[in-house]
Scaffold this active site. Structure first.
Site, mmCIF file in Angstrom:
data_model
loop_
_atom_site.group_PDB
_atom_site.id
_atom_site.type_symbol
_atom_site.label_atom_id
_atom_site.label_comp_id
_atom_site.label_asym_id
_atom_site.label_seq_id
_atom_site.Cartn_x
_atom_site.Cartn_y
_atom_site.Cartn_z
ATOM 1 C CG ASP A 81 31.790 63.975 2.146
ATOM 2 O OD1 ASP A 81 32.638 64.475 2.909
ATOM 3 O OD2 ASP A 81 30.566 64.068 2.355
ATOM 4 C CD GLU A 139 30.306 66.969 7.501
ATOM 5 O OE1 GLU A 139 29.580 67.231 8.466
ATOM 6 O OE2 GLU A 139 30.217 67.582 6.413
ATOM 7 N NE ARG A 178 31.092 79.430 20.981
ATOM 8 C CZ ARG A 178 31.173 80.680 21.432
ATOM 9 N NH1 ARG A 178 31.989 81.522 20.871
ATOM 10 N NH2 ARG A 178 30.434 81.096 22.435
ATOM 11 C CG HIS A 366 27.887 73.665 1.647
ATOM 12 N ND1 HIS A 366 26.886 72.875 2.161
ATOM 13 C CD2 HIS A 366 29.037 73.134 2.124
ATOM 14 C CE1 HIS A 366 27.413 71.931 2.932
ATOM 15 N NE2 HIS A 366 28.729 72.075 2.923
HETATM 16 ZN ZN LIG Z 1 30.000 71.076 4.100
HETATM 17 ZN ZN LIG Z 2 32.611 70.455 5.675
#
Ligand SMILES: [Zn+2]
Ligand SMILES: [Zn+2]
Length: 395
Positions: A81, A139, A178, A366
């Protein structure tokens, strides 16, 4: 098989890039990814595998590749997405869906995974076991797609699960891992404080909701600074406080919204309890009514230490010029719904450096100018391919 797989991936690097660019140009929001899901299903047409569509609470796709012999089953997850962001890059394959952008790299996740899956389908006779490719919708938007896919039971037979995220802090060629808690869990809260409105000249005849709200904002700052063990990590942010009113009117109600992040379940519970406690205190202290909505969505992401150790050893043993460095990453305060898979199935989620070449300070996931070095797609495909080969002990 491993050498053959790596060669096949090398030969299909350009194809991964083309797929990524197509997806980048045609991004779709969480729970609305019809065309993307159709593109994925079409990619598998005529290939020797099983496909399940509309899995979970949206357009999840599970592709099952049965190996030549029975054995264990592993899952490989890639999300598909995009985000409600106006793209501000200058790439020639810029989003054609205005206001929607693949600003988290899920286009790249899907592109590398499709090519890798196709190669694994071609080599499947060498595998003793099965591989489930999880093409996951939604997500970015809670409740997300992962939890519903887990709840649907389609992954009940998995012995192990893996996923990656493109991450621009490191250049292409770096793979980050991690062990244990790796990414933050997240909660959301909304507080509505109801006082009594009145004339600015007569506070004694009213009950000021702004004052109570301001005290809440201040008191909440003590949760992390005074209640949390300094060796634990947590964040409480008030992102919205609608105090707008009129200068000479005492406001009767205010609404605040906030975001909470934590690195483990104990911190999650502590912050939850403290915010509820402060809310009750505000009611008593100011004689107002408080309505608190507090919901937790994605849990902290826990990478199984044993699985992670095995994956790291496997990646470090690679003698491939595309994989230059395998390094431990710090904890990441962003959240990921891969956490739901990892809660149920031992697995690990690792990071693929994708900082664009020649860029010192990359735009983070983002950001409207987020971009990747497309060399990272091959790095992702080879790394996950390596993990699969080593899991099934095929050379
Ligand atoms: Zn994201
Ligand atoms: Zn992501």
């Amino acid at each position: 098989m491993k050498t053959q797989l790596m060669k096949m991936l090398d030969a299909r690097k350009e194809e991964m890039i083309q797929i990524r660019r197509y997806l980048h140009e045609n991004p779709e929001l969480s729970f609305q990814e019809q065309k993307t899901a159709q593109f994925i299903v079409d990619f598998y047409k005529g290939k020797d595998m099983n496909v399940q569509t509309n899995v979970g609470n949206g357009l999840g796709i599970i592709v099952t590749i049965h190996g030549g012999k029975p054995g264990k089953t592993i899952g490989l997850r890639a999300d598909f997405d995009a985000l409600p962001i106006f793209e501000e890059t200058d790439v020639p394959f810029k989003s054609k869906n205005e206001g929607v952008m693949h600003a988290c790299g899920h286009d790249g996740h899907t592109a590398y995974m499709l090519v890798l899956a196709d190669c694994l389908i071609q080599l499947k006779s060498s595998i003793a076991g099965s591989i489930k490719i999880i093409h996951q919708h939604a997500e970015e938007t809670p409740p997300g797609g992962a939890k519903s896919i887990v709840d649907s039971g389609v992954l009940d037979d998995l012995d192990s699960i893996y996923g990656i995220h493109l991450f621009p802090t490191e250049p292409a060629g770096v793979v980050g891992y991690r062990s244990g808690y790796a990414m933050a869990g997240r909660s959301y809260f909304k507080l509505v404080i109801q006082g009594t409105g009145g004339h600015g000249s007569s506070p004694h005849m009213a009950n000021d909701a702004i004052i109570a709200g301001a005290h809440f904002v201040t008191a909440v700052q003590t949760v992390v600074s005074r209640r949390l063990n300094p060796f634990e990590a947590g964040v409480v942010t008030i992102g919205s406080f609608d105090g707008k009113g009129t200068f000479n009117v005492i406001k009767d109600s205010v609404e605040l919204e906030g975001d909470v992040r934590y690195m483990n379940g104990d911190t999650q519970q502590l912050i939850d309890k403290e915010i509820h406690r402060i809310t009750s205190g505000i009611e008593v202290e100011f004689g107002v009514k408080c309505e608190l909505t507090y919901t937790s969505d994605y849990p902290p992401l826990y990478n199984d230490p044993q699985v992670t150790e095995t994956v790291v050893a496997s990646l470090q043993s690679m003698n491939d010029p595309d994989i230059q460095k395998v390094m431990e990453f710090p904890m990441i305060s962003a959240s990921e719904d891969f956490a739901y898979y990892a809660e149920k199935i031992p697995g690990t989620f690792f990071f693929i450096g994708c900082r664009p070449k020649g860029v010192e300070t990359p735009y983070f996931n983002h950001h409207p100018k987020f971009d990747i070095d497309e060399d990272a797609l091959l790095v992702a495909a080879k790394s996950v391919g390596q993990v699969v080969c080593d899991y099934f002990k095929v050379d």
